[in-house]
Design a protein around this motif. Structure first.
Motif, PDB file in Angstrom:
ATOM      1  N   GLU A1021       0.842  -1.197   0.000  1.00 54.66           N
ATOM      2  CA  GLU A1021       0.000   0.000   0.000  1.00 54.66           C
ATOM      3  C   GLU A1021       0.881   1.253   0.000  1.00 54.66           C
ATOM      4  N   THR A1022       1.924   1.210   0.857  1.00 52.62           N
ATOM      5  CA  THR A1022       2.846   2.359   0.931  1.00 52.62           C
ATOM      6  C   THR A1022       3.574   2.545  -0.393  1.00 52.62           C
ATOM      7  N   TYR A1023       4.091   1.420  -0.918  1.00 56.26           N
ATOM      8  CA  TYR A1023       4.835   1.498  -2.176  1.00 56.26           C
ATOM      9  C   TYR A1023       3.955   2.068  -3.302  1.00 56.26           C
ATOM     10  N   GLU A1024       2.679   1.632  -3.270  1.00 57.47           N
ATOM     11  CA  GLU A1024       1.813   1.951  -4.407  1.00 57.47           C
ATOM     12  C   GLU A1024       1.290   3.380  -4.327  1.00 57.47           C
ATOM     13  N   SER A1025       0.870   3.784  -3.120  1.00 58.19           N
ATOM     14  CA  SER A1025       0.159   5.056  -3.097  1.00 58.19           C
ATOM     15  C   SER A1025       0.875   6.153  -2.326  1.00 58.19           C
ATOM     16  N   LYS A1026       2.025   5.831  -1.675  1.00 58.97           N
ATOM     17  CA  LYS A1026       2.704   6.900  -0.943  1.00 58.97           C
ATOM     18  C   LYS A1026       4.069   7.211  -1.537  1.00 58.97           C
ATOM     19  N   VAL A1027       4.887   6.162  -1.732  1.00 52.82           N
ATOM     20  CA  VAL A1027       6.240   6.458  -2.227  1.00 52.82           C
ATOM     21  C   VAL A1027       6.374   6.143  -3.719  1.00 52.82           C
ATOM     22  N   PHE A1028       5.368   5.480  -4.271  1.00 50.36           N
ATOM     23  CA  PHE A1028       5.343   5.159  -5.710  1.00 50.36           C
ATOM     24  C   PHE A1028       6.605   4.419  -6.158  1.00 50.36           C
ATOM     25  N   ASP A1029       6.986   3.478  -5.333  1.00 49.09           N
ATOM     26  CA  ASP A1029       8.159   2.664  -5.698  1.00 49.09           C
ATOM     27  C   ASP A1029       7.648   1.415  -6.399  1.00 49.09           C
ATOM     28  N   TYR A1030       7.412   1.520  -7.714  1.00 45.51           N
ATOM     29  CA  TYR A1030       6.792   0.394  -8.433  1.00 45.51           C
ATOM     30  C   TYR A1030       7.746  -0.787  -8.556  1.00 45.51           C
ATOM     31  N   GLU A1031       9.030  -0.479  -8.626  1.00 44.14           N
ATOM     32  CA  GLU A1031       9.976  -1.596  -8.734  1.00 44.14           C
ATOM     33  C   GLU A1031       9.937  -2.421  -7.452  1.00 44.14           C
ATOM     34  N   GLY A1032       9.980  -1.671  -6.336  1.00 48.07           N
ATOM     35  CA  GLY A1032       9.901  -2.356  -5.040  1.00 48.07           C
ATOM     36  C   GLY A1032       8.596  -3.111  -4.913  1.00 48.07           C
ATOM     37  N   LEU A1033       7.516  -2.494  -5.397  1.00 47.37           N
ATOM     38  CA  LEU A1033       6.194  -3.121  -5.338  1.00 47.37           C
ATOM     39  C   LEU A1033       6.194  -4.425  -6.131  1.00 47.37           C
ATOM     40  N   GLY A1034       6.803  -4.351  -7.314  1.00 52.27           N
ATOM     41  CA  GLY A1034       6.850  -5.569  -8.157  1.00 52.27           C
ATOM     42  C   GLY A1034       7.561  -6.700  -7.434  1.00 52.27           C
ATOM     43  N   ASN A1035       8.702  -6.369  -6.850  1.00 52.79           N
ATOM     44  CA  ASN A1035       9.451  -7.413  -6.132  1.00 52.79           C
ATOM     45  C   ASN A1035       8.652  -7.940  -4.962  1.00 52.79           C
ATOM     46  N   LEU A1036       7.965  -7.032  -4.294  1.00 57.41           N
ATOM     47  CA  LEU A1036       7.176  -7.424  -3.136  1.00 57.41           C
ATOM     48  C   LEU A1036       6.053  -8.370  -3.547  1.00 57.41           C
ATOM     49  N   LEU A1037       5.390  -8.042  -4.650  1.00 57.41           N
ATOM     50  CA  LEU A1037       4.273  -8.882  -5.113  1.00 57.41           C
ATOM     51  C   LEU A1037       4.774 -10.248  -5.554  1.00 57.41           C
ATOM     52  N   LYS A1038       5.942 -10.269  -6.183  1.00 57.00           N
ATOM     53  CA  LYS A1038       6.508 -11.581  -6.570  1.00 57.00           C
ATOM     54  C   LYS A1038       6.723 -12.422  -5.320  1.00 57.00           C
TER      55      LYS A1038
END
Length: 1564
Positions: A1021-1038
């Protein structure tokens, strides 16, 4: 050699026989010193063969010999034996013992007179010792016969040559007894060599010593005669010498025969002429001489001239001369005999410089005598003065050489005992002055440099000469001439030093280096004060910044001399030395030479400290005024790793030590302004503190450390008087200065070298006797200084709390009693002056510092008691602080108790569990006190303990506590929030993110994927809507995807839970008389677990009973431990209610996120019925509620609540039947799904139920409960009885299916069994259907299905589902009411209540082990399934039935039965399962909150399946009508609307928790 008998053979020959060798290196070096030990030296024989064999060998040289031939030279045999590791000695050899005697000969004869007496042979070294003293006269000539070559002449074989050696004078007269074959031998006149048999080139290597009087040497020569020896006596007598050789011992030029090898000429002729010395001495003796004379071959010697053959004969010897009087050097000889050769004096003096040093030192006395005689006797010629001076310098320099340094004593002995030239000083000083004055003459530079190097001994000659002169002639008129020459010399030196640096830098350096070496000698004949002045001028003549180190070293040597020990000389020298040092230590000095400065300074202070050097007070004062501050600053600025730091600190200590009280007060008075005093005191305090904190000296150098402390203590006390005098009152108070004082005093008091209790008793006594306990001295001073502060005290709160705490923690009772009241004084002070009317600053600071100090190892039980007692005493007397002070005192006391426990465990207890417990106790204390900083510190300690034990789940929960203190915001992190692991982050959000990543990785390692998913969602949630770290988000989702997959596919064994009670006073307070629930490790059995606990408490006694112990055990001083398995009570999240949840997902909740645990114990109530045990078999079920949910920050938590309830025999029977049905159902499922399974467990299960031999179950129930009598006594149990009947009826379709599958998987061996089972079952079924009705299950219940992914999922069917899926005739109108007592049966109508509950409890208790089943599945089968890859792949789905959350969590509620089990009568109609409308009755009715209990309990069969490793296939979720085959997670068809289901009844107040049934569930 062997000879034929009968012939008389020659006697008296020396023949080679053998050798024996022993290596004595270790003994010589003193490595082996065991005089008792006997050493065996093996003997190696040579002549091993017969005479004939020898002849053959000579005749046929091609035959190889395997033994050592007797004609082999003894030396080569010796070398072979040395090289060979072992000798084939055949037991022959010598036994000897050896002892190394230390010391020279006289010492040894004195100390070991029993070993060394006059008869002991003394072998001198072949060569000179390292040191030759005058008077040690020696004249030894060593001669070695090496080898020869002799022509056989007319003989067929080579000769047997014997060499005879003797010493003759030039007259041909034999010198008697001049030859010594070995040490201790009498001298002999002739020496005969060993005879080698028929050898053309014999090698002897025989060494003898020739001793002749020195005066005889010039006239003597050595003569060697050669003779053939025959083995037959008669022939031998007729043999004459066939040759002669000789060598003269003195060369024509007067030098002795050179050392080394000499090839001699062998002459032949008749014997008489051979013996005529006068005749042969005219011939050349050696081949070298012969070559020289070849040109002048004399014809007159025809009859003795070498024959044509003589050139073939050769003979070689080696000589070594060890003589203190014979020289082999022509030039030296010429100098020694200068009188007979006066015209060559100049030549010989110059040539002396080229003579080998070892020759000169041998003749040191003679050479020096010759030099001084030349100087004195040839005094009219100044040339000789210079030459003799240079020669003297050469000899002195030679002795200065490292090779000949041992001759220094010889030179000194000569100067003081043998030297007698009274006027030599005049000439020597004249030449020296000339050289120094003409230093700019480059031709003289080397001579001057050499003279300066030799200055010390030159001056010894000069001064000794002057002393002798004065002794003979008294102080004559030339007295001043000598003094003037000395002054002139210094003047010349000063001029030299003042010249530009480039010129003569080497000479200047030498002057500085060697000039001080003359002081002690010159002082004997020259005024010391004037000499001091001369040296001062000499030092001052050197320009600044030139030759700095050399200058300092020169001054150091001046201080080392006797001059500086005289007070009046010091008056002259010290100001100069201080000036020079001050310049070196000046802050502006560019490159100070610290090493040389500290050396000089320490030498000065060392002299001043002596008692025999006159008055020193003014000198100390001078140093103090000029240098103390400089030294302090040098120490402050110097690295503690610097090699010079020790020297400077020692100098500083020495100055402070030599200062008396008046010095101190005088020193303070030298400061011009108040600010100067402040600066000085600041500097000193900071420096002292730094030196105390960072040891300059090794810890074990006790004397140095104690001296430093003693001196510092005195200085500190002196300076405190200054503090009190100048900086105390309101106007002049200096906060920083006082602060530094306190910190210094505390650092001093707490220094490790003063902590006497850490030393042995003997060391402690010694220290106290010599230095006293300095801690008390300074501690009392600190107390006095604190109370002196008056109104200034508030300025030191809270900064001084920590330092004072350190003082009070010192384990010295008097000191503690004196200083703990300061705490109360601080509380009072803050209370009065802070304006808040409290002492929060003090309180917070004390807590922080206490934590640090106790963890650092300080503090003890006595301290806790004393602190509490003294604080309470003072507080209670205080008007305002009595209540808050008392609260605080008790708080600190409890903190100390926790911290001491923690420290004891951390330091002494290997058990990580105990460490964790203590850490959590401390952690909780700080959490309550809201001390986040310390709280976080302990969190990380706990995290580390978990990580080291591989408790990753608990490590994650621990870190989570830190993360919870943070917000998802850009607020900066307070420093204490960062704490650990050097996360370089600035905002709370960044830190929280880092922590979450770490926590997720720990959860992953701990297989807690559900928790990892939850956190990853928050992080995403933080990655997606606060810091917009999509790369980190991708790794997290994997990562999250892999977690979901792991939940379904990965193997995840469920931990067991154990209840552990620690009873008795022997346990530490945090365990004593408490029960804990422990979460076991993967695959950990109770036996292993209890063993693990017992290793932590080896003295504990394990209790065999599981009943709670009585007071007697609890108050016993021993340790009793109770340990048993408990079953967790599942608590499903509300989102899973009424949904088809796969078994793997449910499995997580069976053992995680649980807080309640159950243990069941059977007991009897009332009379035992011999015909039917069931009627009186009750179950006592205990529910334990822990303080926290599992898993958490520990693997165990204390039980906070215990509730017990009883389950009636009827409820027990229902439970048993539920369990059995579930067991059959799931066994059938497994076999339907996996045809490869072994049929044996199924056989055992079926026969246990249907075989009449064991078929007691139903009939027991009938006798016990299905009677009119029972119903009359228990009318409220009507519904339960109906339910039991229904459960019996439900078993039939299951058994039918089981027997069908059994028939399909039949083997020949099992056929009889199957036939018997079938027939028994027919009877049973008939009976049951007749009594209890027919129940039908959907036909597709046992079909195999594909899951969505295509893998096969085995449904897991709970008995509640079975009943729902069957057609039933039992009424289902139930209104659930709470059951208030554990004894009464439930008061609510319907078949719900506690009927199914026990079953599920029982199921829960069955754990995840097939062993709990009555059927014993064969091990092999179990293992094979266990190994299966997809062990826990079961996606079997269970319909999670609704339950309210409170019911799951609240310990006070009783778990409820699902209403679904109370089905209406109209459902008894046969079920056809074809159309959707017909399938309606199958759908699960709405459930009471009770239902969750049913499903959340880990069911026995699931666990069984899990253990056996059969992964059940998940059914397709899209076909509701197939739900008959699914487990209770299946989606069933829609339900008919039913009146009683609309409002679920409220949950009952009391929750029962599942526990372990000690009796195995019966398989009726």
């Amino acid at each position: 050699m062997e000879l034929k008998e009968g012939k008389k053979h020659t006697c008296g020959l020396r023949r080679p026989f053998g050798v024996a060798v022993m290596d004595i290196t270790d003994i010589i070096h003193g490595k082996v010193d065991d005089e008792e030990k006997q050493h065996f030296i093996p003997f190696q024989q040579i002549a091993m063969e017969t005479y004939i064999r020898q002849r053959q060998l000579i005749m046929s040289p091609l035959i190889t010999s395997h033994v050592i031939g007797e004609n082999e030279p003894l030396t080569s045999v010796l070398n072979k034996v040395i090289a060979a590791k072992e000798v084939n000695h055949k037991g022959q050899g010598l036994w000897i013992s050896l002892k190394l005697l230390p010391g020279d000969l006289t010492q040894v004869q004195k100390n070991f007179s029993h070993l060394v007496d006059r008869s002991t042979a003394i072998a001198r070294k072949m060569g000179f010792p390292e040191i030759i003293l005058p008077g040690d006269v020696r004249n030894d000539i060593y001669v070695t016969l090496i080898h020869g070559e002799f022509d056989k002449g007319k003989k067929k074989t080579p000769k047997n040559v014997e060499v005879t050696m003797s010493v003759y004078d030039e007259e041909g007269k034999l010198l008697e007894k001049a030859i010594h074959p070995g040490a201790g031998y009498e001298g002999i006149s002739e020496y005969k060599s060993v005879v080698y048999y028929q050898v053309k080139q014999p090698s002897w290597y025989e060494t003898v010593k020739v001793s002749i009087a020195i005066e005889e040497v010039t006239r003597c020569h050595l003569r060697f005669t050669f003779r053939h020896r025959s083995s037959q006596e008669s022939r031998d007598k007729s043999e004459r010498a066939f040759g002669v050789a000789f060598v003269k011992l003195m060369n024509p030029d007067g030098t002795t025969l050179q050392d080394g090898r000499h090839d001699l000429v062998v002459y032949k002729g008749d014997n008489k002429k051979m013996e005529d010395a006068k005749l042969y001495l005219t011939l050349p003796g050696t081949k070298v001489e012969m070559e020289e004379k070849e040109l002048q071959a004399s014809k007159t010697l025809a009859n003795l001239a070498p024959t044509k053959d003589s050139t073939k004969d050769s003979f070689q010897i080696a000589t070594l001369i060890c003589s203190t009087k014979l020289t082999q050097n022509v030039d030296l000889l010429g100098l020694l005999n200068w009188r007979s050769n006066s015209q060559n004096i100049k030549h010989n003096l110059k040539k002396l410089m080229e003579v080998d040093g070892s020759e000169i030192v041998k003749f040191l006395q003679d050479t020096l005598d010759a030099l001084f005689n030349i100087m004195m006797e040839m005094s009219d010629n100044e040339t000789y003065d210079f030459l003799v001076f240079d020669a003297l310098v050469f000899i002195i320099s030679l002795i200065g050489d490292i090779k000949f340094q041992h001759f220094n004593p010889v030179l000194e002995t000569y100067i003081y005992k043998h030297f007698s030239a009274t006027l030599a000083y005049v000439k020597l000083s004249k030449v020296l002055n000339f050289y120094v004055a003409n230093a700019d003459d480059s031709s003289k530079t080397e001579l001057l440099f050499a003279a300066l190097k030799a200055l010390k001994y030159l001056f010894r000659f000069i001064i000794q000469s002057r002393v002798l002169y004065l002794r003979f002639y008294g102080q004559s008129e030339d007295g001043d001439e000598f003094n003037n020459s000395i002054r002139q010399l210094f003047f010349a030196f000063n001029t030299l030093m003042d010249r530009p640096l480039e010129e003569a830098v080497k000479i200047k350096g030498a002057a500085l280096k060697y000039l001080p070496s003359i002081i002690n000698d010159v002082k004997l004949v020259f005024d010391p004060v004037e000499l001091s002045m001369l040296f001062c001028k000499f030092i001052q003549s050197i320009p600044d910044n030139q030759l700095v180190r050399q200058k300092l070293n020169c001054m150091t040597k001046i201080v080392e001399s006797n001059l500086f020990r005289q007070s009046e000389c010091r008056d002259v020298l010290l100001p100069l030395l201080i000036d020079q040092l001050s310049g070196q230590l000046d802050d502006n000095s560019s490159k100070p030479d610290h090493e040389a400065s500290s050396q000089l300074l320490s030498n000065i202070l060392e002299v001043l400290d002596r008692k025999d050097v006159g008055p020193t007070a003014m000198h100390v004062q001078l140093i103090m005024e000029r240098l103390l501050r400089r030294i302090n600053r040098t120490v402050i600025g110097m690295s503690r790793q610097s090699p010079q730091i020790g020297g400077f600190v020692a100098c500083m200590i020495a100055i402070l030590q030599q200062m008396d009280d008046s010095h101190y007060s005088h020193y303070i008075s030298t400061f011009k302004t108040r600010q100067d005093i402040i600066d000085f005191l600041m500097e000193t305090f900071i420096m002292f503190k730094d030196l105390i904190g960072k040891n300059v000296y090794a810890k074990d150098w006790m004397v140095m450390n104690m001296t430093q402390s003693r001196v510092f203590l005195r200085a500190i006390n002196q300076f405190t008087e200054v503090l009190t005098k100048f900086f105390m009152d309101q106007t002049s108070f200096e906060l920083q200065l006082w602060n530094n004082y306190f910190h210094l005093a505390v650092a001093f008091l707490t220094h490790e070298s003063l902590q006497l209790e850490t030393f042995s008793q003997a060391k402690r006594n010694k220290i106290v006797k010599k230095y006293g306990d300095m801690r008390k001295e300074i501690g009392f001073r600190i107390r006095d200084m604190w109370y002196n502060l008056g109104p200034h005290k508030i300025k030191f709160i809270p900064s001084m709390v920590g330092p004072i705490l350190e003082v009070t923690l010192t384990p010295e009772v008097e000191l503690r009693k004196a200083t703990i009241p300061i705490f109360f004084d601080m509380m009072q002070c803050e209370f009065n002056f802070s304006g808040n009317g409290n002492f929060h600053m003090f309180e917070n600071e004390l807590i922080t510092k206490l934590d640090q100090e106790v963890e650092g190892g300080r503090g003890d039980e006595q301290y806790k008691v004393l602190l509490e007692k003294l604080l309470l005493e003072h507080c209670r007397k205080h008007k305002y602080l009595s209540s808050s002070g008392e609260v605080f005192a008790l708080l600190v006391s409890s903190l100390l108790e926790n911290l001491l426990d923690y420290r004891t465990i951390i330091m002494h207890d290997e058990s990580k569990e105990n460490r964790m417990s203590c850490t959590v106790n401390v952690l909780n204390f700080y959490k309550e006190k809201k001390r986040e900083d310390i709280y976080i510190r302990y969190l990380y300690k706990l995290r580390d303990l978990h990580r080291d034990s591989e408790n990753y789940t608990e490590a994650a929960y621990t870190l989570l506590l830190h993360a919870e203190l943070l917000q998802w915001s850009d607020k900066p992190c307070v420093p204490h929030l960062l704490q650990r692991d050097s996360y370089y982050v600035y905002t709370q959000q960044e830190l929280k993110e880092k922590l979450y990543q770490e926590i997720i990785s720990y959860f992953d390692k701990g297989k807690m994927w559900e928790k990892a998913i939850k956190l990853s969602k928050e992080l995403a949630e933080t990655y997606e809507s606060k810091v917009f770290d999509y790369e980190g988000l991708g790794n997290l989702l994997k990562k999250r995807a892999s977690f979901y997959e792991n939940i379904i596919k990965a193997m995840r064994p469920q931990p067991e839970y154990f209840a552990v009670g620690y009873y008795g006073q022997g346990f530490p307070s945090f365990l004593r008389n408490k029960i804990f629930i422990y979460r076991g490790k993967e695959y950990e059995r109770r036996e292993d677990f209890s063993l693990r606990l017992l290793t932590q408490f080896p003295n504990a006694e394990k209790m065999t009973s599981t009943t709670p112990p009585g007071e007697e055990i609890k108050s016993s001083p021993k340790q009793y431990m109770q340990c048993f398995t408990v079953k967790p009570v599942m608590s499903l999240p509300p989102s899973y209610k009424d949904k088809p949840v796969p078994e793997q997902i449910l499995n997580y909740y069976r053992a995680n996120e649980v807080q309640q645990f159950q243990y069941s114990r059977p007991f009897r109530k009332g009379e035992k019925d011999p015909d039917n045990e069931f009627a009186t078999m009750w179950i006592e079920r205990t529910t334990y509620t822990t303080a926290y949910t599992f898993p958490g920050i520990l693997k165990w938590f204390e039980v906070k609540q215990i509730s017990t309830e009883e389950i009636s025999p009827l409820e027990n029977a229902i439970e048993t039947m539920e369990l059995t049905n579930e067991k059959i159902s799931n066994c059938v499922q497994q076999h339907a799904w996996d045809r490869a399974l072994s049929v044996h467990p199924l056989s055992m299960l079926l026969s246990g139920i249907v075989d009449p031999a064991v078929m007691g179950g139903y009939s027991n129930y009938e006798k016990a409960f299905f009677t009119e009598k029972y119903l009359q006594e228990h009318p409220e149990d009507q519904e339960k009885i109906e339910l039991l009947k229904r459960l019996i009826a439900l078993q039939m379709p299951l058994l039918t299916e089981g027997i069908r599958i059994h028939g399909e998987k039949l083997t020949e061996q099992l056929k009889p069994l199957h036939d018997r089972l079938s027939s028994c079952f027919r009877e049973l079924k008939e009976k049951v259907e007749k009594l209890y009705g027919v129940i039908t299950l959907p036909p597709n219940l046992t079909e195999r299905k594909q899951s969505r992914t295509g893998s096969i999922v085995l449904p897991y069917i709970m008995s509640s589902t079975l009943r729902r899926l069957s057609i039933t005739s039992v009424t289902s109108s139930v209104i659930s009411t709470s059951s208030n007592s554990s004894d009464n049966a439930p008061s609510r109508p319907g078949s719900d209540g506690s009927i199914l509950e026990p079953l599920l409890e029982r199921r829960a208790s069955s754990g995840a082990r097939v062993e709990d089943l009555p059927l014993k599945e064969d091990t092999e089968n179990r293992i094979s399934k266990f190994k299966r890859k997809d062990w826990s792949l079961s996606k079997s789905q269970v319909i999670a039935e609704k339950a309210s959350e409170p019911d799951l969590m609240s310990p006070a509620r009783k778990a409820q039965r699902p209403k679904s089990l109370q089905l209406s009568d109209n459902r008894l109609t046969p079920f056809h399962g074809s159309s959707p409308s017909q399938s309606t009755p199958l759908s699960p009715p709405p459930l009471t909150p009770k239902a969750t209990r049913t499903l959340s309990s880990p069911s026995l069969q699931t666990d069984g399946l899990m253990t056996t490793g059969v992964p059940p296939p998940p059914p397709p979720k899209s076909k509701p009508y197939e739900s008959g085959q699914r487990n209770s997670t299946e989606i069933a068809p829609p339900l008919p609307i039913r009146r009683e289901a609309k409002v679920p009844p409220p949950p009952p107040p009391k929750t029962r928790k599942s526990g372990l049934l000690s009796s195995e569930p019966g398989s009726q």
